[in-house]
Design an enzyme around this catalytic site. Structure first.
Site, PDB file in Angstrom:
ATOM      1  N   LYS A  19       1.461  -5.096  -4.863  1.00  0.00           N
ATOM      2  CA  LYS A  19       2.403  -4.920  -4.857  1.00  0.00           C
ATOM      3  C   LYS A  19       1.921  -3.296  -3.888  1.00  0.00           C
ATOM      4  O   LYS A  19       1.261  -2.747  -4.826  1.00  0.00           O
ATOM      5  CB  LYS A  19       3.989  -4.310  -5.527  1.00  0.00           C
ATOM      6  CG  LYS A  19       4.326  -3.724  -4.705  1.00  0.00           C
ATOM      7  CD  LYS A  19       5.758  -4.529  -4.413  1.00  0.00           C
ATOM      8  CE  LYS A  19       6.707  -3.966  -4.175  1.00  0.00           C
ATOM      9  NZ  LYS A  19       7.809  -4.869  -2.900  1.00  0.00           N
ATOM     10  N   ASN A 205      -2.531   2.280  -2.019  1.00  0.00           N
ATOM     11  CA  ASN A 205      -3.959   2.539  -2.050  1.00  0.00           C
ATOM     12  C   ASN A 205      -3.949   3.218  -2.987  1.00  0.00           C
ATOM     13  O   ASN A 205      -5.430   3.506  -3.579  1.00  0.00           O
ATOM     14  CB  ASN A 205      -4.576   3.338  -0.595  1.00  0.00           C
ATOM     15  CG  ASN A 205      -4.132   2.532   0.479  1.00  0.00           C
ATOM     16  OD1 ASN A 205      -4.413   1.300   0.498  1.00  0.00           O
ATOM     17  ND2 ASN A 205      -3.915   3.722   1.627  1.00  0.00           N
ATOM     18  N   ARG A 206      -3.373   2.724  -4.402  1.00  0.00           N
ATOM     19  CA  ARG A 206      -3.509   3.639  -5.427  1.00  0.00           C
ATOM     20  C   ARG A 206      -3.267   4.837  -5.777  1.00  0.00           C
ATOM     21  O   ARG A 206      -3.563   5.345  -7.279  1.00  0.00           O
ATOM     22  CB  ARG A 206      -3.721   1.863  -6.479  1.00  0.00           C
ATOM     23  CG  ARG A 206      -3.763   1.155  -6.347  1.00  0.00           C
ATOM     24  CD  ARG A 206      -2.434   1.135  -7.442  1.00  0.00           C
ATOM     25  NE  ARG A 206      -1.941  -0.365  -7.229  1.00  0.00           N
ATOM     26  CZ  ARG A 206      -1.491  -1.336  -6.413  1.00  0.00           C
ATOM     27  NH1 ARG A 206      -0.519  -0.523  -5.709  1.00  0.00           N
ATOM     28  NH2 ARG A 206      -0.814  -2.858  -6.931  1.00  0.00           N
ATOM     29  N   LEU A 207      -3.045   5.340  -5.034  1.00  0.00           N
ATOM     30  CA  LEU A 207      -3.522   6.874  -4.624  1.00  0.00           C
ATOM     31  C   LEU A 207      -2.435   7.749  -5.148  1.00  0.00           C
ATOM     32  O   LEU A 207      -1.776   8.131  -4.716  1.00  0.00           O
ATOM     33  CB  LEU A 207      -4.153   7.421  -3.701  1.00  0.00           C
ATOM     34  CG  LEU A 207      -5.245   6.993  -3.429  1.00  0.00           C
ATOM     35  CD1 LEU A 207      -5.517   7.133  -1.520  1.00  0.00           C
ATOM     36  CD2 LEU A 207      -6.255   7.082  -4.246  1.00  0.00           C
TER      37      LEU A 207
END
Length: 228
Positions: A19, A205-207
């Site tokens: 996601k 971007n999982r940041l």
């Protein structure tokens, strides 16, 4: 059993489940001075999301404990009160979590508000609430839930569902709807006093944004940004 190989089926393959979070970020200058004020802001957002059907039980939290030997366990519990002193939940003191917290008061809480791409992670220590506070909350519970607190020897092994239903039926006969149910002596609240409270906001971007309040000895709080 199914003949489908989950590694070949993207619907079933955990590695293929992904996601992308596109929520707005969380900046230090946007935080409240006190972490419980910040929690109030986010809890109100979660409650509104629940009202619109996009989030289920915003007061549900995962409570993680460890026994005296450090063996951990987790379960979902409903938070029933929060204020500047912390978070309160109620349970059977003879349950696994009740016994753990008697031996080791260190605890972690996690509010998993996935539809909002948010989490709140709390670490702290737990202590029992007073009996007056416990009784006041017990009286607000539905009659059936009051009986359930007596019927269930929480976390203990029982022989069958029938055994539980029989115990409940006996209590129902003893305390009909118009009869006051006494507060079980083995049942009550825990108040978790926070030492850290992390506000986790999902980003692309999982940041992710992770801002953590840390209690200082003088009662104030400092804020740290954690790498995602």
């Amino acid at each position: 059993m199914t003949d489908r190989d989950p590694l070949l089926d993207p619907v079933l393959d955990p590695a293929a489940m992904r996601k992308q979070y596109r929520a707005d970020g969380l900046a230090e200058q946007d935080l409240a001075t006190h972490p419980m004020d910040q929690f109030t802001r986010w809890f109100e957002d979660a409650a509104r999301a629940a009202l619109h059907g996009t989030l289920y039980e915003p007061n549900a939290m995962v409570v993680s404990t460890a026994d005296a030997e450090g063996r951990p366990s987790s379960r979902t519990v409903l938070m029933k009160q929060y204020d500047t002193d912390g978070f309160v939940f109620f349970t059977n003191y003879d349950s696994r979590k009740g016994r753990d917290l008697t031996e080791n008061p260190h605890v972690a809480l996690l509010f998993p508000w996935h539809p909002l791409a948010r989490q709140v992670i709390v670490t702290g220590t737990a202590r029992r609430t007073g009996r007056d506070e416990t009784a006041a909350y017990f009286r607000t519970r539905p009659h059936g839930s009051q009986l359930g607190a007596w019927a269930s020897a929480q976390s203990s092994v029982i022989g069958s569902r029938t055994e539980l239903d029989t115990a409940y039926a006996a209590l129902e006969a003893r305390y009909p709807e118009d009869e006051q149910v006494p507060v079980p002596p083995h049942w009550g609240g825990f108040r978790v006093t926070p030492e850290t409270i992390e506000f986790w906001q999902g980003r692309e971007n999982r940041l992710h944004d992770r801002l953590r309040y840390v209690a200082r000895p003088d009662g104030t709080w400092k804020v740290e940004r954690l790498s995602p």
